[in-house]
Design a protein around this motif. Structure first.
Motif, PDB file in Angstrom:
ATOM      1  N   HIS A 176       0.327  -1.390  -0.213  1.00 42.09           N
ATOM      2  CA  HIS A 176       0.011   0.025  -0.015  1.00 42.09           C
ATOM      3  C   HIS A 176       1.172   0.914   0.113  1.00 42.09           C
ATOM      4  O   HIS A 176       0.551   2.456  -0.798  1.00 42.09           O
ATOM      5  N   LEU A 177       2.162   1.984   0.903  1.00 41.42           N
ATOM      6  CA  LEU A 177       2.491   2.592   0.790  1.00 41.42           C
ATOM      7  C   LEU A 177       3.417   2.182  -0.643  1.00 41.42           C
ATOM      8  O   LEU A 177       3.726   3.782  -0.790  1.00 41.42           O
ATOM      9  N   ASP A 178       4.359   1.177  -0.903  1.00 38.79           N
ATOM     10  CA  ASP A 178       4.991   1.729  -2.261  1.00 38.79           C
ATOM     11  C   ASP A 178       3.638   2.336  -3.553  1.00 38.79           C
ATOM     12  O   ASP A 178       4.053   3.180  -3.868  1.00 38.79           O
ATOM     13  N   ARG A 179       2.396   2.439  -3.463  1.00 42.32           N
ATOM     14  CA  ARG A 179       1.395   2.555  -4.118  1.00 42.32           C
ATOM     15  C   ARG A 179       1.844   3.973  -4.089  1.00 42.32           C
ATOM     16  O   ARG A 179       1.431   4.774  -4.782  1.00 42.32           O
ATOM     17  N   LEU A 180       2.120   4.282  -2.624  1.00 43.01           N
ATOM     18  CA  LEU A 180       1.205   5.811  -2.369  1.00 43.01           C
ATOM     19  C   LEU A 180       2.710   6.474  -2.916  1.00 43.01           C
ATOM     20  O   LEU A 180       2.163   7.793  -3.485  1.00 43.01           O
ATOM     21  N   MET A 204       5.884  13.419   0.221  1.00 37.88           N
ATOM     22  CA  MET A 204       4.776  12.327   0.491  1.00 37.88           C
ATOM     23  C   MET A 204       5.937  11.203  -0.046  1.00 37.88           C
ATOM     24  O   MET A 204       5.712  10.044   0.538  1.00 37.88           O
ATOM     25  N   ALA A 205       6.147  11.251  -1.283  1.00 35.80           N
ATOM     26  CA  ALA A 205       6.656  10.183  -2.127  1.00 35.80           C
ATOM     27  C   ALA A 205       8.554   9.198  -1.253  1.00 35.80           C
ATOM     28  O   ALA A 205       7.913   8.679  -1.210  1.00 35.80           O
ATOM     29  N   GLU A 206       8.514  10.398  -0.777  1.00 36.30           N
ATOM     30  CA  GLU A 206       9.997   9.561  -0.144  1.00 36.30           C
ATOM     31  C   GLU A 206       9.655   9.309   1.772  1.00 36.30           C
ATOM     32  O   GLU A 206       9.619   8.158   1.918  1.00 36.30           O
ATOM     33  N   TRP A 207       8.653  10.273   2.229  1.00 38.03           N
ATOM     34  CA  TRP A 207       8.143   9.505   3.146  1.00 38.03           C
ATOM     35  C   TRP A 207       7.016   8.030   2.983  1.00 38.03           C
ATOM     36  O   TRP A 207       7.537   6.811   4.113  1.00 38.03           O
ATOM     37  N   ALA A 208       6.247   8.004   1.856  1.00 36.66           N
ATOM     38  CA  ALA A 208       6.313   6.873   2.265  1.00 36.66           C
ATOM     39  C   ALA A 208       7.260   5.355   2.006  1.00 36.66           C
ATOM     40  O   ALA A 208       6.556   4.020   2.129  1.00 36.66           O
ATOM     41  N   ASP A 209       7.728   5.681   0.969  1.00 37.24           N
ATOM     42  CA  ASP A 209       8.978   4.744   0.729  1.00 37.24           C
ATOM     43  C   ASP A 209       9.832   5.129   1.721  1.00 37.24           C
ATOM     44  O   ASP A 209      10.032   3.367   2.368  1.00 37.24           O
ATOM     45  N   TRP A 210      10.358   5.025   2.845  1.00 38.85           N
ATOM     46  CA  TRP A 210      10.798   6.307   4.141  1.00 38.85           C
ATOM     47  C   TRP A 210       9.324   4.517   4.993  1.00 38.85           C
ATOM     48  O   TRP A 210      10.507   3.451   5.885  1.00 38.85           O
ATOM     49  N   ALA A 211       8.665   5.250   5.042  1.00 36.26           N
ATOM     50  CA  ALA A 211       7.173   4.029   5.762  1.00 36.26           C
ATOM     51  C   ALA A 211       7.263   2.673   5.301  1.00 36.26           C
ATOM     52  O   ALA A 211       7.653   1.385   6.549  1.00 36.26           O
ATOM     53  N   GLU A 247       5.418  11.145  11.719  1.00 31.73           N
ATOM     54  CA  GLU A 247       6.346  11.578  10.942  1.00 31.73           C
ATOM     55  C   GLU A 247       6.406  11.713   9.699  1.00 31.73           C
ATOM     56  O   GLU A 247       6.291  12.870   9.002  1.00 31.73           O
ATOM     57  N   GLN A 248       4.892  11.651   8.996  1.00 37.67           N
ATOM     58  CA  GLN A 248       4.251  12.204   7.562  1.00 37.67           C
ATOM     59  C   GLN A 248       3.898  13.996   8.197  1.00 37.67           C
ATOM     60  O   GLN A 248       4.565  14.361   7.456  1.00 37.67           O
ATOM     61  N   GLY A 249       3.153  13.944   9.434  1.00 37.34           N
ATOM     62  CA  GLY A 249       3.069  15.246   9.406  1.00 37.34           C
ATOM     63  C   GLY A 249       4.360  16.242  10.229  1.00 37.34           C
ATOM     64  O   GLY A 249       4.239  16.864   8.882  1.00 37.34           O
ATOM     65  N   ARG A 250       5.314  15.337  10.621  1.00 38.02           N
ATOM     66  CA  ARG A 250       5.917  16.403  10.809  1.00 38.02           C
ATOM     67  C   ARG A 250       7.295  17.046   9.279  1.00 38.02           C
ATOM     68  O   ARG A 250       7.419  18.090   8.714  1.00 38.02           O
ATOM     69  N   ARG A 251       7.741  16.441   8.227  1.00 36.11           N
ATOM     70  CA  ARG A 251       7.771  16.060   7.544  1.00 36.11           C
ATOM     71  C   ARG A 251       7.139  16.758   6.331  1.00 36.11           C
ATOM     72  O   ARG A 251       7.744  18.429   5.522  1.00 36.11           O
ATOM     73  N   THR A 252       6.012  17.194   6.384  1.00 36.87           N
ATOM     74  CA  THR A 252       5.142  17.451   5.698  1.00 36.87           C
ATOM     75  C   THR A 252       4.662  19.624   6.088  1.00 36.87           C
ATOM     76  O   THR A 252       5.151  20.298   5.912  1.00 36.87           O
ATOM     77  N   ALA A 253       4.869  19.280   7.620  1.00 40.84           N
ATOM     78  CA  ALA A 253       5.228  20.593   8.289  1.00 40.84           C
ATOM     79  C   ALA A 253       6.000  21.152   8.061  1.00 40.84           C
ATOM     80  O   ALA A 253       6.304  22.508   7.617  1.00 40.84           O
TER      81      ALA A 253
END
Lengths: 187, 187
Positions: free
Chosen positions: A111-115, A158-165, B149-155
């Motif tokens: 799911h996160l990969d798709r995101l 968002m893309a970098e966060w989703a990779d990390w997540a 963490e997503q919130g932190r990065r977005t902010a």
DNA sequence: GTAAACATGTAACAGGTTACATGATTGT
DNA sequence: ACAATCATGTAACCTGTTACATGTTTAC
């Protein structure tokens, strides 16, 4: 209500008909707000009653052009300069993330990969938009470009966060506990 | 509709009353979605009729606890794994940016400075939340931390963008044309 | 002539907020 | 006794989407 102010902002640039305003929501403004003609027409009527806009004569094919009044410009200025508490962020994307724990680690990571992929697609779309829009040196085009850059940065984040997540989830799956591997912000 | 799925997701963790669910929207979920009790109670009734949740006996002070059913878990899984086109982003913040050109350069830059400050405040709030939430090693807490963490990065992204945008506006004010100074993405 | 685009409107419904309304229990 | 918190519900209203409905002008 933001729709009234979006309409005022568009009309501050130049007079327009409801039809034209509808098109502008579909194109230039689509990443910030949206509205259908069925909402715009009655709203313009109410704004005219209130004195924020003035309706012109009926032209060809029943076209009616609205222009912003001084009262409308005052209201637009008030809206832009008065700090208003922003309405709560509603993000279906983030809502889903909260509940990913109900899926298997593989499903959650996928799911996160798709995101991440979706975000990169959005980024490519913004780049394409930048290329095909005939920007001029006007203030409004300038702000459009600032907004576009914001979209680019947000999509990248968002893309970098989703990779990390996705990595975090996969790491947790491999090891006994995901928590041990979570990189937390430095104290 | 996301509310039904948000409720299913919360009930997947443990059974709860409408009152408790309302509190969870106010606290843990507030950065992703929100709902008032006046919306939650009737929604739970409809979901019970549909068979996604089951109402327990009426307890003290009229408290009624709902638990998720197998059909509810299936629906939650379907919602999480079926790719749905995300509803259009609505951002009052970005809407305002589009119309900043109607302000003086000083006013516009000041607006962007405030936006940067607000974003850094939001970031500080998320850091504080991280410190005071008693995270455990459960899957749901894990996802909560990923979302945080997503919130932190977005902010952070928003704050840095707003700094940059304010610079652009001020640079344009000082020079003949802002466009000359706009840093565009590399081809 | 006919399809596409221009141009405007209404009605029904879904989703969400604010306000009104009530009563039980717990803690001080 | 009183306030705070627990606990649930309804009604009115606002915002937004989808569907229905109609007529004009332009381009091929």
């Amino acid at each position: 209500m933001s729709l009234r102010h979006a309409l005022l902002g568009l009309l501050a640039h130049s007079p327009a008909s409801g039809y034209e305003l509808t098109k502008q929501f579909e194109v230039s403004l689509v990443h910030a707000w949206s509205a259908k003609h069925s909402q715009i027409y009655p709203e313009l009527t109410r704004m005219a009653e209130q004195g924020w806009v003035a309706a012109g004569e009926e032209g060809a094919r029943g076209r009616r052009e609205y222009r912003i009044t001084d009262a409308g410009r005052d209201e637009l200025h008030r809206w832009l300069t008065t700090a208003t508490a922003d309405r709560v962020n509603r993000s279906e994307v983030m809502l889903r993330v909260f509940f990913l724990w109900t899926l298997s680690p593989d499903e959650a990571a996928a799911h996160l990969d798709r995101l991440a992929a979706t975000s990169r697609q959005a980024l490519a779309g913004l780049d394409a938009l930048d290329d095909h829009v005939p920007w001029d040196a006007s203030g409004s085009d300038l702000m459009g470009r600032l907004a576009l850059e914001q979209g680019r940065r947000t999509a990248t984040t968002m893309a970098e966060w989703a990779d990390w997540a996705a990595d975090q989830v996969r790491a947790g799956h491999d090891a006994r506990s995901l928590t041990d591997r979570m990189s937390r912000r430095p104290a």
